[in-house]
Each structure stands twice: as structure tokens, then as C-alpha cells.
Design a protein around this motif. Structure first.
Motif, PDB file in Angstrom:
ATOM      1  N   GLU A 124      38.329  79.808  33.258  1.00  0.00           N
ATOM      2  CA  GLU A 124      37.873  78.859  32.247  1.00  0.00           C
ATOM      3  C   GLU A 124      36.443  79.168  31.797  1.00  0.00           C
ATOM      4  O   GLU A 124      36.141  79.125  30.595  1.00  0.00           O
ATOM      5  CB  GLU A 124      37.957  77.435  32.797  1.00  0.00           C
ATOM      6  N   SER A 127      36.491  82.371  29.726  1.00  0.00           N
ATOM      7  CA  SER A 127      37.112  82.142  28.415  1.00  0.00           C
ATOM      8  C   SER A 127      36.161  81.423  27.473  1.00  0.00           C
ATOM      9  O   SER A 127      36.110  81.724  26.271  1.00  0.00           O
ATOM     10  CB  SER A 127      38.403  81.333  28.588  1.00  0.00           C
ATOM     11  N   HIS A 131      34.867  82.964  23.955  1.00  0.00           N
ATOM     12  CA  HIS A 131      35.147  82.209  22.728  1.00  0.00           C
ATOM     13  C   HIS A 131      33.858  81.919  21.967  1.00  0.00           C
ATOM     14  O   HIS A 131      33.782  82.117  20.742  1.00  0.00           O
ATOM     15  CB  HIS A 131      35.859  80.902  23.088  1.00  0.00           C
ATOM     16  N   TYR A 216      31.082  73.800  18.145  1.00  0.00           N
ATOM     17  CA  TYR A 216      32.053  72.706  18.174  1.00  0.00           C
ATOM     18  C   TYR A 216      33.486  73.212  18.326  1.00  0.00           C
ATOM     19  O   TYR A 216      34.325  72.521  18.921  1.00  0.00           O
ATOM     20  CB  TYR A 216      31.891  71.824  16.937  1.00  0.00           C
ATOM     21  N   GLN A 217      33.768  74.390  17.834  1.00  0.00           N
ATOM     22  CA  GLN A 217      35.090  74.965  18.071  1.00  0.00           C
ATOM     23  C   GLN A 217      35.270  75.297  19.552  1.00  0.00           C
ATOM     24  O   GLN A 217      36.349  75.085  20.120  1.00  0.00           O
ATOM     25  CB  GLN A 217      35.272  76.227  17.223  1.00  0.00           C
ATOM     26  N   SER A 218      34.224  75.779  20.197  1.00  0.00           N
ATOM     27  CA  SER A 218      34.304  76.068  21.632  1.00  0.00           C
ATOM     28  C   SER A 218      34.470  74.783  22.433  1.00  0.00           C
ATOM     29  O   SER A 218      35.181  74.749  23.446  1.00  0.00           O
ATOM     30  CB  SER A 218      33.052  76.823  22.097  1.00  0.00           C
ATOM     31  N   TYR A 219      33.806  73.727  21.993  1.00  0.00           N
ATOM     32  CA  TYR A 219      33.998  72.432  22.653  1.00  0.00           C
ATOM     33  C   TYR A 219      35.441  71.947  22.493  1.00  0.00           C
ATOM     34  O   TYR A 219      36.088  71.532  23.464  1.00  0.00           O
ATOM     35  CB  TYR A 219      33.036  71.394  22.073  1.00  0.00           C
ATOM     36  N   LYS A 220      35.932  72.031  21.269  1.00  0.00           N
ATOM     37  CA  LYS A 220      37.257  71.481  20.967  1.00  0.00           C
ATOM     38  C   LYS A 220      38.373  72.235  21.676  1.00  0.00           C
ATOM     39  O   LYS A 220      39.274  71.619  22.271  1.00  0.00           O
ATOM     40  CB  LYS A 220      37.477  71.512  19.452  1.00  0.00           C
ATOM     41  N   TYR A 221      38.304  73.563  21.659  1.00  0.00           N
ATOM     42  CA  TYR A 221      39.428  74.349  22.158  1.00  0.00           C
ATOM     43  C   TYR A 221      39.250  74.838  23.592  1.00  0.00           C
ATOM     44  O   TYR A 221      40.233  75.227  24.235  1.00  0.00           O
ATOM     45  CB  TYR A 221      39.667  75.552  21.236  1.00  0.00           C
ATOM     46  N   MET A 222      38.025  74.830  24.110  1.00  0.00           N
ATOM     47  CA  MET A 222      37.802  75.336  25.460  1.00  0.00           C
ATOM     48  C   MET A 222      37.332  74.229  26.406  1.00  0.00           C
ATOM     49  O   MET A 222      38.029  73.867  27.351  1.00  0.00           O
ATOM     50  CB  MET A 222      36.777  76.472  25.433  1.00  0.00           C
ATOM     51  N   SER A 224      37.014  70.952  26.167  1.00  0.00           N
ATOM     52  CA  SER A 224      37.817  69.737  26.271  1.00  0.00           C
ATOM     53  C   SER A 224      39.093  69.935  27.084  1.00  0.00           C
ATOM     54  O   SER A 224      39.731  68.954  27.475  1.00  0.00           O
ATOM     55  CB  SER A 224      38.175  69.225  24.867  1.00  0.00           C
ATOM     56  N   ASN A 225      39.430  71.195  27.359  1.00  0.00           N
ATOM     57  CA  ASN A 225      40.624  71.487  28.155  1.00  0.00           C
ATOM     58  C   ASN A 225      40.296  71.949  29.576  1.00  0.00           C
ATOM     59  O   ASN A 225      41.195  72.349  30.311  1.00  0.00           O
ATOM     60  CB  ASN A 225      41.470  72.559  27.454  1.00  0.00           C
TER      61      ASN A 225
END
Length: 288
Positions: A124, A127, A131, A216-222, A224-225
Motif C-alpha cells: 500500500e 503503491s 501513484h 487528491y487523486q492519490s487520496y481518492k484512489y489510494m 482512502s482504500n
């Protein structure tokens, strides 16, 4: 202990505020932020220890450290928990041989991703790094090969995802504020931004939007998961060093007397940004 006098980093607070405001577009509401208030922070005040250079015995007395607790308890442990992500914006001096954006993830790599027994955490963290670095390199492509004259050399803006300034001083020594976040099970990164890059981010709206979008894309797709967080221990000296009354007083300072962390509206954030821009034009101070 060395005494560190940290010079003001031009545009770092402004970039943090712009990122917070951009969250309205990216995520539907502005992000939380904390910055130095130069109007009230006295120069040389011993209470204003550098929050990015504290021992575990010092950090409980830092308002910045207590703000991290408030941030986590309000958003991650509140009535409607949401994933949280700490992005620490730093300025560094222009280097003589590169215009790198340093993506520092040393605390996550060393505290979460270094154990062979926890392959999920390692995957994680790696990744997220890949990202975010990829998104930032894509953001700089909007410059279309533009070069900047720095120290008499022409350079392009690039990304370093394994920098020396990686936010990790080592175990059992001084801790950066992103290291303190990781100790509280908050995913955190440190971005070291050279002065020329900070100046371009302030004037080039297209570049800034791509820069912010990468975060914010890294927050949303990485982030937050992330599934590894709950298995990590909380490491903090507050319970050992602070009484309940001392902790409450420091939290009140962090919240300016409010019961919960203040939620800034987009209008408040943009007003603060304009005030900083005005202050920038009216001061004479050495900056880096």
C-alpha cells in the motif's frame, strides 16, 4: 539539543491554503489546514518550537502535535468517520543541480512498510508513492519542456520520489510532523518544494490545478482504500507527559477555544489567502 531558527519559506502557507481551497472542487468541501500565524507568533519565542523537529518528549507540548490529535479524533474517529491524509508542504532552497519536487514518505516506509511480515502495508505504501509520483510527473508535463534559470543553469521541473529530505530523521530521535502523524496512524507525506517551483505554482493556475489534482487523486484512489492502518500501533508521549488538564488546555489553544476543530469555508480560506498575499507585499524579511 541544537536550537533551530527556521526562516520563513515564501509561498508555502499560500500553497497549503490553495490546496485546501481546491478540495472544494475536487472533493466537495475545503480541506483542513494549519499554518503559522505570522501576526501572532513572536520571533524567538521558546514556545514556538519547530514542529518538524521534536523529540517524543517535546511533541506533547506542541500545539501542532495536539492539532494532529484533534484532526484524527474529529474526522477518523468521529460520528461519521472519513479517511484522512496529512500533506505537509515545505519550502526548500533552489538546488544547484536540479529543480526536484521531493516526495518524502520516509515515516510510512520505515514505520509501516518495512516489515517483511506485513506485505499488505508495504504494497500500500509503495503503491501510494508510485501513484503520487506519476501524477506529479504528469502535472509538470503541462509546462511542455519549459526551462527555468536557476543558479545560472537552465533546468526543468522534475520529481524525486526517493529524496534525502524524506521526513524521517530515524528511530528514537527527532520526529517530523508527518512522522508524528504516522505514529498516530494517519497517512502522511512531506513535499519539499524549491522556491522557483513555489513561485510558478502561485502564478500558473493550470500547473497548480494539475499539482493539486495529483494529490487528491492519490487520496481518492489510494489513501482512502488503505487497510493496514488499524493494525499499526499508536506511538505517542502525550499520556506519559501530560495531565488531563494540560492536554485540554493545549487542545483549546489548537482550536482557539472551540470545542471541535474549526471547519473553514471556501470563502474564509480564500480571504486568508488574500490577506497573506497582501502581507507578502508589505514585509521586508529574509525568506528561502
Amino acid at each position: 539539543e541544537r536550537r533551530r531558527i527556521h526562516k520563513r519559506e515564501r509561498f508555502s502557507a499560500e500553497i497549503a491554503l490553495k490546496l485546501a481551497a481546491y478540495a472544494q472542487e475536487a472533493m466537495g468541501q475545503p480541506a483542513s489546514y494549519i499554518v503559522w500565524n505570522r501576526m501572532t507568533a513572536k520571533k524567538g519565542d521558546p514556545k514556538n518550537l519547530d514542529p518538524n523537529y521534536l523529540t517524543r518528549n517535546q511533541s506533547p507540548y506542541s500545539v501542532w502535535h495536539q492539532a494532529l490529535h484533534e484532526f484524527q479524533e474529529h474526522f477518523a474517529n468521529g460520528q461519521h468517520p472519513v479517511p484522512i491524509f496529512h500533506v505537509d508542504i515545505h519550502g526548500k532552497m533552489d538546488r544547484k543541480d536540479n529543480l526536484d519536487l521531493d516526495i518524502g514518505m520516509g515515516p510510512m516506509e520505515n514505520c509501516w512498510g518495512s516489515s517483511r511480515s506485513d506485505a499488505e502495508a508495504t504494497a500500500e505504501v509503495e503503491s501510494l508513492k508510485e501513484h503520487l509520483a506519476s501524477g506529479m510527473r504528469e502535472a509538470f508535463r503541462t509546462l511542455k519542456g519549459k526551462v527555468f534559470l536557476v543558479h545560472g543553469k537552465q533546468m526543468q521541473m522534475t520529481v524525486e520520489d526517493d529524496p534525502y529530505l524524506n521526513a524521517y530523521w530515524g528511530g528514537g530521535t527527532f520526529e517530523t510532523i508527518s512522522h508524528q502523524s504516522v505514529n498516530l496512524r494517519i497517512p502522511a507525506i512531506q513535499l519539499e518544494v524549491p522556491l522557483t517551483m513555489r513561485r510558478e505554482l502561485m502564478r500558473n493556475d493550470q500547473l497548480f490545478r494539475r499539482f493539486a489534482g495529483a494529490i487528491y487523486q492519490s487520496y481518492k484512489y489510494m489513501v482512502s482504500n488503505f487497510k493496514c492502518i488499524e493494525s499499526k500501533p499508536r506511538v505517542c508521549g502525550c499520556a506519559l507527559h501530560l495531565s488531563a488538564e494540560q492536554r485540554a488546555n493545549l487542545r483549546a489553544m489548537a482550536n482557539n477555544g472551540r470545542q471541535t476543530p474549526p471547519a473553514k469555508s471556501l470563502e474564509e480560506t480564500e480571504l486568508f489567502l488574500r490577506e497573506l498575499a497582501h502581507l507578502e507585499r508589505t514585509i521586508m524579511e529574509k525568506q528561502i
